[in-house]
Design a protein around this motif. Structure first.
Motif, PDB file in Angstrom:
ATOM      1  N   ARG A  36      16.098   6.697   7.824  1.00 34.61           N
ATOM      2  CA  ARG A  36      16.330   7.112   6.437  1.00 34.61           C
ATOM      3  C   ARG A  36      17.806   7.427   6.190  1.00 34.61           C
ATOM      4  NH1 ARG A  36      13.360  12.034   5.597  1.00 34.61           N
ATOM      5  NH2 ARG A  36      13.989  11.784   3.415  1.00 34.61           N
ATOM      6  N   LYS A  37      18.607   7.318   7.253  1.00 40.54           N
ATOM      7  CA  LYS A  37      20.038   7.624   7.178  1.00 40.54           C
ATOM      8  C   LYS A  37      20.264   9.016   6.578  1.00 40.54           C
ATOM      9  CE  LYS A  37      22.922   3.963   6.622  1.00 40.54           C
ATOM     10  NZ  LYS A  37      23.522   2.773   6.003  1.00 40.54           N
ATOM     11  N   ARG A  38      19.636  10.009   7.217  1.00 46.27           N
ATOM     12  CA  ARG A  38      19.761  11.385   6.736  1.00 46.27           C
ATOM     13  C   ARG A  38      19.952  12.330   7.920  1.00 46.27           C
ATOM     14  NH1 ARG A  38      18.492  11.291   1.450  1.00 46.27           N
ATOM     15  NH2 ARG A  38      18.400  13.538   1.099  1.00 46.27           N
ATOM     16  N   VAL A  39      20.667  13.419   7.692  1.00 49.18           N
ATOM     17  CA  VAL A  39      20.773  14.476   8.709  1.00 49.18           C
ATOM     18  C   VAL A  39      20.255  15.777   8.092  1.00 49.18           C
ATOM     19  CG1 VAL A  39      22.748  13.463   9.876  1.00 49.18           C
ATOM     20  CG2 VAL A  39      23.127  15.123   8.055  1.00 49.18           C
ATOM     21  N   THR A  40      19.716  16.636   8.935  1.00 49.41           N
ATOM     22  CA  THR A  40      19.246  17.922   8.426  1.00 49.41           C
ATOM     23  C   THR A  40      19.930  19.053   9.172  1.00 49.41           C
ATOM     24  OG1 THR A  40      17.333  17.497   9.818  1.00 49.41           O
ATOM     25  CG2 THR A  40      16.963  17.523   7.442  1.00 49.41           C
ATOM     26  N   THR A  41      20.131  20.142   8.437  1.00 43.12           N
ATOM     27  CA  THR A  41      20.682  21.373   9.008  1.00 43.12           C
ATOM     28  C   THR A  41      19.725  22.481   8.575  1.00 43.12           C
ATOM     29  OG1 THR A  41      21.926  22.133   7.095  1.00 43.12           O
ATOM     30  CG2 THR A  41      22.965  20.436   8.452  1.00 43.12           C
ATOM     31  N   PRO A  42      19.883  23.693   9.104  1.00 41.57           N
ATOM     32  CA  PRO A  42      19.019  24.780   8.654  1.00 41.57           C
ATOM     33  C   PRO A  42      19.133  24.999   7.152  1.00 41.57           C
ATOM     34  CG  PRO A  42      20.183  25.416  10.640  1.00 41.57           C
ATOM     35  CD  PRO A  42      20.753  24.100  10.213  1.00 41.57           C
ATOM     36  N   TYR A  94      20.918  15.870   4.142  1.00 34.67           N
ATOM     37  CA  TYR A  94      22.022  15.135   3.532  1.00 34.67           C
ATOM     38  C   TYR A  94      21.931  13.668   3.923  1.00 34.67           C
ATOM     39  CZ  TYR A  94      23.738  19.965   3.624  1.00 34.67           C
ATOM     40  OH  TYR A  94      23.852  21.325   3.502  1.00 34.67           O
ATOM     41  N   GLY A  95      22.144  12.773   2.962  1.00 34.31           N
ATOM     42  CA  GLY A  95      22.119  11.351   3.261  1.00 34.31           C
ATOM     43  C   GLY A  95      23.521  10.836   3.570  1.00 34.31           C
ATOM     44  N   TYR A  96      23.600   9.797   4.394  1.00 36.69           N
ATOM     45  CA  TYR A  96      24.903   9.219   4.721  1.00 36.69           C
ATOM     46  C   TYR A  96      24.849   7.699   4.641  1.00 36.69           C
ATOM     47  CZ  TYR A  96      22.956   8.016   9.303  1.00 36.69           C
ATOM     48  OH  TYR A  96      22.187   7.473  10.300  1.00 36.69           O
ATOM     49  N   ASP A  97      26.015   7.078   4.464  1.00 41.30           N
ATOM     50  CA  ASP A  97      26.126   5.632   4.645  1.00 41.30           C
ATOM     51  C   ASP A  97      26.754   5.321   5.996  1.00 41.30           C
ATOM     52  OD1 ASP A  97      25.254   4.473   1.960  1.00 41.30           O
ATOM     53  OD2 ASP A  97      26.680   6.038   1.375  1.00 41.30           O
ATOM     54  N   GLU A  98      27.777   6.108   6.316  1.00 44.74           N
ATOM     55  CA  GLU A  98      28.387   5.989   7.649  1.00 44.74           C
ATOM     56  C   GLU A  98      28.416   7.385   8.265  1.00 44.74           C
ATOM     57  OE1 GLU A  98      29.425   3.120   9.072  1.00 44.74           O
ATOM     58  OE2 GLU A  98      28.933   1.929   7.263  1.00 44.74           O
ATOM     59  N   LEU A  99      28.152   7.446   9.574  1.00 39.51           N
ATOM     60  CA  LEU A  99      28.104   8.745  10.258  1.00 39.51           C
ATOM     61  C   LEU A  99      29.065   8.730  11.445  1.00 39.51           C
ATOM     62  CD1 LEU A  99      26.575  11.511  10.544  1.00 39.51           C
ATOM     63  CD2 LEU A  99      25.063  10.342  12.145  1.00 39.51           C
ATOM     64  N   VAL A 116      29.725   3.704  23.141  1.00 44.13           N
ATOM     65  CA  VAL A 116      30.421   3.065  22.026  1.00 44.13           C
ATOM     66  C   VAL A 116      31.089   1.789  22.509  1.00 44.13           C
ATOM     67  CG1 VAL A 116      30.866   5.208  20.760  1.00 44.13           C
ATOM     68  CG2 VAL A 116      32.562   4.362  22.412  1.00 44.13           C
ATOM     69  N   ASN A 117      31.350   0.897  21.550  1.00 47.79           N
ATOM     70  CA  ASN A 117      32.096  -0.320  21.859  1.00 47.79           C
ATOM     71  C   ASN A 117      33.587  -0.103  21.550  1.00 47.79           C
ATOM     72  OD1 ASN A 117      32.326  -0.403  19.117  1.00 47.79           O
ATOM     73  ND2 ASN A 117      30.844  -2.069  18.822  1.00 47.79           N
ATOM     74  N   ASP A 118      34.347  -1.178  21.592  1.00 50.37           N
ATOM     75  CA  ASP A 118      35.793  -1.050  21.379  1.00 50.37           C
ATOM     76  C   ASP A 118      36.125  -0.555  19.969  1.00 50.37           C
ATOM     77  OD1 ASP A 118      36.015  -1.982  23.885  1.00 50.37           O
ATOM     78  OD2 ASP A 118      36.957  -3.898  23.391  1.00 50.37           O
ATOM     79  N   GLN A 119      35.138  -0.679  19.055  1.00 52.44           N
ATOM     80  CA  GLN A 119      35.384  -0.201  17.685  1.00 52.44           C
ATOM     81  C   GLN A 119      34.876   1.226  17.493  1.00 52.44           C
ATOM     82  OE1 GLN A 119      34.526  -3.589  18.275  1.00 52.44           O
ATOM     83  NE2 GLN A 119      36.746  -3.822  17.937  1.00 52.44           N
ATOM     84  N   CYS A 120      34.498   1.876  18.575  1.00 48.92           N
ATOM     85  CA  CYS A 120      33.991   3.242  18.556  1.00 48.92           C
ATOM     86  C   CYS A 120      32.687   3.324  17.763  1.00 48.92           C
ATOM     87  CB  CYS A 120      35.016   4.225  17.994  1.00 48.92           C
ATOM     88  SG  CYS A 120      36.495   4.319  18.987  1.00 48.92           S
ATOM     89  N   THR A 121      31.933   2.238  17.758  1.00 52.28           N
ATOM     90  CA  THR A 121      30.654   2.220  17.066  1.00 52.28           C
ATOM     91  C   THR A 121      29.538   2.248  18.111  1.00 52.28           C
ATOM     92  OG1 THR A 121      31.626   1.012  15.236  1.00 52.28           O
ATOM     93  CG2 THR A 121      29.224   0.893  15.447  1.00 52.28           C
ATOM     94  N   THR A 122      28.480   2.998  17.796  1.00 50.56           N
ATOM     95  CA  THR A 122      27.378   3.170  18.747  1.00 50.56           C
ATOM     96  C   THR A 122      26.409   2.008  18.613  1.00 50.56           C
ATOM     97  OG1 THR A 122      25.972   4.323  17.178  1.00 50.56           O
ATOM     98  CG2 THR A 122      27.575   5.654  18.378  1.00 50.56           C
ATOM     99  N   SER A 123      25.259   2.122  19.248  1.00 45.01           N
ATOM    100  CA  SER A 123      24.241   1.061  19.172  1.00 45.01           C
ATOM    101  C   SER A 123      23.698   0.927  17.746  1.00 45.01           C
ATOM    102  CB  SER A 123      23.106   1.359  20.160  1.00 45.01           C
ATOM    103  OG  SER A 123      22.596   2.663  19.952  1.00 45.01           O
ATOM    104  N   ASP A 124      23.953   1.902  16.899  1.00 38.41           N
ATOM    105  CA  ASP A 124      23.615   1.792  15.466  1.00 38.41           C
ATOM    106  C   ASP A 124      24.909   1.468  14.722  1.00 38.41           C
ATOM    107  OD1 ASP A 124      23.320   2.401  12.725  1.00 38.41           O
ATOM    108  OD2 ASP A 124      21.694   3.810  13.168  1.00 38.41           O
ATOM    109  N   PRO A 125      24.960   0.348  14.006  1.00 39.01           N
ATOM    110  CA  PRO A 125      26.230  -0.087  13.396  1.00 39.01           C
ATOM    111  C   PRO A 125      26.783   0.888  12.359  1.00 39.01           C
ATOM    112  CG  PRO A 125      24.406  -1.478  12.673  1.00 39.01           C
ATOM    113  CD  PRO A 125      23.873  -0.631  13.776  1.00 39.01           C
TER     114      PRO A 125
END
Lengths: 835, 122
Positions: free
Chosen positions: A89-95, A99-104, A263-272
């Motif tokens: 869902r591209k969302r993070v939760t805190t107490p 919050y939704g994100y496009d890039e994290l 991360v790869n050389d672009q500092c991106t994880t297995s999720d683009p």
């Protein structure tokens, strides 16, 4: 079009650096930016964390301000940790919310590793990572007397320093056999341990803690696997870091075997759409626990988010330079020599407490790594050799030898290529610095502000200053060349002040043009200038306190406080009678006798009070002082020449004696050596001298500004086929031009290299009189030659001057008790501590 | 309790060299006495022994001031010592002994430990 959302989790040094980079880029306009920080405070400088105990506050250590964030339109949510990440869902939760994100961006850093030891949860056990940790340690230390740091690595020693600053008896417990096992080898680790123990920190190596229990005499007792134990009031764990990858784990991102978000050389994880930078990121199976690589990742990611297809993180230099408890430690590149075929050069001075190791490639051409303990003054030069692959000199060991014992001078800023990385934290090259100077930065402060160079770890401060000074100077900008804190002038300026204003004493000069009382930098420099200008006796009352001890006592002080004596033997020619006198005097005073490289005889081991007595005898036999103690003409070496040699074409001995007698006693910025060879076979090695003369069929060829010693330089051919008179006239001019324009302690070789216009310019001045000063230079030299006096002759005839040679003024017969002697190869020499 | 000390005349004003040092022999060993006429007080006394080399040479160093503090530079390896405190500027863990010194008429008096008393006590 509505904006996308970028969320950054983590507000540490790397997270902050990423924001700095990104908000300044065009891509930032596409995003609303939201930052979560777990700690209550804004990002702060963790590298200098221990300064929190010596007076720095959070504000001092802070990387930015809340105002900066709001001015950039960045929403900063501190004291709010992200608890879950829903990638679908591209969302993070805190107490506090969701919050939704496009890039994290994950910039969650690391957490300290605490080994699974029974009792580690005790309230007086701590880690060393955050300001909160430090507050807790400080509170615990108030009632305590001692503290233990578990872990003898870089951070552990930093923590031990902090405990010392809190007034605790600090101990370091390390599992490995030595301190800083990653960066140092056995010898380096041993020296570091010795130095740290001297500072009162107790070091325990090869100790594995098995349990922490209640202590008898202190709060805690640590039991070790070897059945020994240690009591302490508090424990700080600093046994390494682990990447903070909990969020990534729980959301099934790819994680390394031993942790870390892959991360790869672009500092991106297995999720683009998810990126990771800093200590939480695992690149090529490696975690980078230093700030500079984290910053590089941050810059890479900023470029990637700006759709820069070339942006890539390609690894980072892990060299480190730091001061641990006041002890310099440096580690560069392949410090352990793991490259196949690598070779080592080691310099280990246990007396001075300096250890240096160079790891060089199999072909001996490049520097792969280095270890330094006790003295980091060689670090910058070695790092530049290693980072830029600069070809090593023929004798690479000179790079780590002490100066004056064959050690090479530091790599000058001019020798660095444009691509040389000056500041690795902010990736600033020499070329970048040149660019901002060309764009108008006129001093160090503005270069720092513009490029951020030297605002990270600060390790490049000295190098940056050198580069900036050199580049500014090249562009004709004034750089501070003050001699010392007492004179806001260079030596050359002072020379002109003295000459033009007819100043004859140091006191007059400093009261009119300087401040304070003077020091060991300016006094001898001014003493030399006064001697060049007015040629008064160096032991005249006004001049005595200006001289180095060697000039004061007109002999060379040796390591046990005795002196050596070198009478002048012009051209190396000596009669048997005079040679016998030298032998007799040496025997009478039990002086160690050695032939010097300059064709003279050096007599060692005379006490202060013996000097005038010895010189009375030498003068009676026709000897003069040899000025071996002075910044002045030493010797004119010669081969035997055409009077004996079947190849000689001129009388080289005769010319050498003539030159030696003309220039003896002249005070110069540094010592001056000359030689005369009777033919092109060059037996007198004249091309390695400040002034070298080689006979030709038609006269003399003159070479200038050569040097032997620690940085050899062949002299430059200056003029050919000179007559005797033309030779003297030319040398007069060059010598006087050098004396007037060189820096303090600058040999002719370095003077020539720094002379704008170089050899051609010097030829114009001296041979074509382009400045119209040749007559003045010659007249000055004639005056000096005309007022020559043997300093020793004047001194022994003057009872007032002789008073200076009393060892102890109240007990003339007292022999200095520390001088201990032994005999070696039939001669007396000092007992040396190392033997 | 402060250790017993005594004042001894070690030399006269004529022995001093302005802006420089001389060495005297005392019961306490060799001591360097410096005369800096442009300071007040103008007399300083520290151990003559250079702690870095063990040689008795400090009186032969160049004097001056750094940041206003009176200093002497060791003639051997050039470390600076504060003439007031004896502390080495390059390494503050190193400190040479300092002595109280004063001018009494024409004589220079130096305060050293009272050796005789110590001997009796021991």
């Amino acid at each position: 079009m509505s904006k996308k959302t970028l969320i950054v989790i983590g507000n540490g040094m790397v997270g902050h650096h990423f924001l700095e980079q990104f908000v300044a880029s065009p891509g930032a306009a596409e995003y609303d930016i939201l930052v979560f920080g777990e700690e209550k405070q804004l990002a702060y400088d963790r590298v200098h964390l221990s300064e929190y105990f010596t007076g720095s506050t959070h504000a001092d250590l802070a990387m930015g301000t809340a105002d900066w964030y709001s001015a950039q339109g960045v929403e900063l949510r501190l004291d709010e940790s992200v608890t879950t990440l829903n990638r679908d869902r591209k969302r993070v939760t805190t107490p506090k919310g969701e919050y939704g994100y496009d890039e994290l961006v994950l910039a969650t850093g690391s957490f300290p590793f605490v080994p699974p030891i029974e009792g580690r949860e005790h309230p007086h056990c701590f880690v060393y990572r955050t300001l909160d940790d430090l507050d807790a340690i400080r509170a615990s230390a108030r009632e305590g007397k001692s503290g233990v740091v578990v872990g003898g690595g870089l951070l552990g020693l930093e923590a031990a320093n902090a405990l010392t600053n809190l007034g605790l008896q600090a101990h370091v417990v390390e599992f490995a056999p030595r301190l800083m096992p990653v960066q140092l080898d056995t010898d380096g680790g041993a020296l570091l341990r010795h130095k740290i123990e001297e500072l009162g920190v107790q070091v325990h190596t090869e100790k594995a803690t098995t349990a922490i229990v209640e202590g008898e005499n202190a709060r805690l007792r640590m039991n070790f696997s070897d059945d020994s134990h240690l009591e302490t009031d508090l424990i700080v764990f600093s046994a390494g870091i682990r990447p903070q990858d909990a969020l990534a784990r729980s959301s099934d991102l790819e994680i390394g075997e031993r942790g870390g978000v892959v991360v790869n050389d672009q500092c991106t994880t297995s999720d683009p759409h998810i990126h990771a930078i800093g200590e939480c990121a695992l690149w090529d199976q490696r975690i980078f626990g230093l700030v500079a690589p984290g910053y590089t990742m941050a810059r890479t990611l900023s470029a990637v988010l700006n759709r820069d297809r070339d942006a890539a993180f390609t690894g980072a230099d892990m060299s480190t330079k730091l001061k641990l408890l006041g002890v310099d430690v440096g580690s560069i590149g392949d410090a352990h020599g793991q490259t196949p075929g690598a070779r080592n050069i080691r310099f280990n001075d246990e007396q001075a407490g300096h250890y240096r190791r160079m790891v060089i490639s199999e072909d001996g051409k490049t520097l792969l790594g280095a270890i330094l303990v006790g003295d980091n003054s060689h670090y910058d030069t070695l790092l530049q050799y290693a980072l830029n692959g600069i070809a090593l000199p023929t004798n690479p060991e000179t790079l780590i030898l002490p100066e004056g014992q064959g050690g090479a001078p530091a790599l000058g800023p001019d020798a660095l290529p444009e691509t040389a990385s000056i500041c690795s934290c902010h990736n600033v090259t020499k070329g970048d610095i040149c660019n901002v100077i060309d764009a108008g930065c006129g001093d160090l402060a503005s270069v720092k502000a513009e490029t951020k160079a030297s605002t990270g770890c600060g390790g490049c401060t000295a190098l940056l200053k050198n580069v900036v000074d050199s580049e500014l100077e090249k562009r004709g900008v004034e750089v501070n060349t003050d001699l010392c804190e007492h004179f806001p002038y260079s030596r050359q300026d002072l020379f002109h002040l003295v000459k033009v204003n007819g100043i004859r004493t140091f006191r007059t000069l400093i009261s009119q043009h300087g401040r304070g009382q003077g020091c060991d930098i300016c006094k001898p420099a001014v003493g030399s200038i006064l001697a060049t200008c007015w040629n008064e006796h160096i032991l005249a009352t006004d001049h005595v306190p200006l001289q180095d001890t060697n000039d004061t006592f007109m002999a060379n002080m040796q390591k046990n406080g005795t002196y050596s004596i070198v009478p002048r033997i012009p051209g190396g020619e000596i009669t048997p009678d005079k040679l016998i006198v030298l032998g007799e005097v040496a025997k009478q005073y039990n002086l160690y006798t050695k032939i010097t490289g300059g064709q003279r005889v050096d007599l060692f081991g005379a006490t202060l009070s013996e000097l005038p007595e010895i010189w009375e005898q030498l003068i009676a036999a026709g000897f003069e002082t040899g000025h071996a103690y002075g910044k002045s003409l030493r010797t004119v070496k010669s081969c035997v020449g055409n009077t004996w040699c079947r190849y000689g074409v001129q009388d080289s001995v005769g010319m050498a004696i003539h030159l030696e007698n003309r220039y003896k006693g002249l005070r110069a910025p540094h010592k001056v050596k000359m030689a005369v060879s009777g033919c092109t076979r060059e037996c007198a090695e004249a091309q390695s001298k400040d002034f070298g003369v080689i006979a030709t069929e038609n006269g003399w060829n003159l070479f200038v500004c050569g040097n032997g010693g620690m940085r050899p330089r062949h002299g430059d051919l200056f003029a050919t086929d000179l007559s005797d008179e033309a030779l003297i006239r030319t040398i007069d001019r060059v010598v006087m031009f050098y004396v007037r324009t060189a820096d303090r302690l600058q040999r002719t070789s370095v003077w020539m290299e720094n002379l704008e216009g170089g050899l051609d310019y010097l030829k114009q001045v001296v041979l074509e009189d382009s400045l119209g000063i040749c007559a003045e230079l010659e007249e000055h030299m004639n005056n000096i030659a005309g007022t020559y006096q043997c300093e020793w002759k004047t001194a022994v005839e003057d009872p007032e001057k002789r008073k200076r040679f009393r060892e102890f003024v109240n007990l003339p017969q007292q022999i200095d008790p520390v001088q201990e002697w032994t005999t070696e190869r039939g001669q007396r020499r000092p007992v040396s501590e190392s033997a | 309790m402060k250790a017993r000390t005594c004042w001894n005349a070690v030399c006269t004003v004529e022995d001093l060299v302005p802006e420089s040092g001389i060495a005297v022999w005392t019961e306490d060993g060799p001591v360097a006495v410096f005369y800096l006429p442009h300071r007040l007080p103008a007399l300083f006394a520290i151990s003559h022994t250079d702690p870095f080399s063990g040689a008795n040479v400090l009186a032969r160093g160049i004097t001056g001031d750094l940041k206003g503090e009176p200093i002497v530079a060791s003639p051997l390896y050039k470390q600076h010592f504060n003439l007031n405190t004896g502390v080495c500027l390059e390494d503050d863990s190193v400190r040479v002994k300092t002595y109280a010194v004063l001018l009494d008429g024409n004589r220079i008096l130096l305060e050293t430990a009272h050796k005789q008393r110590e001997a009796v006590a021991a």
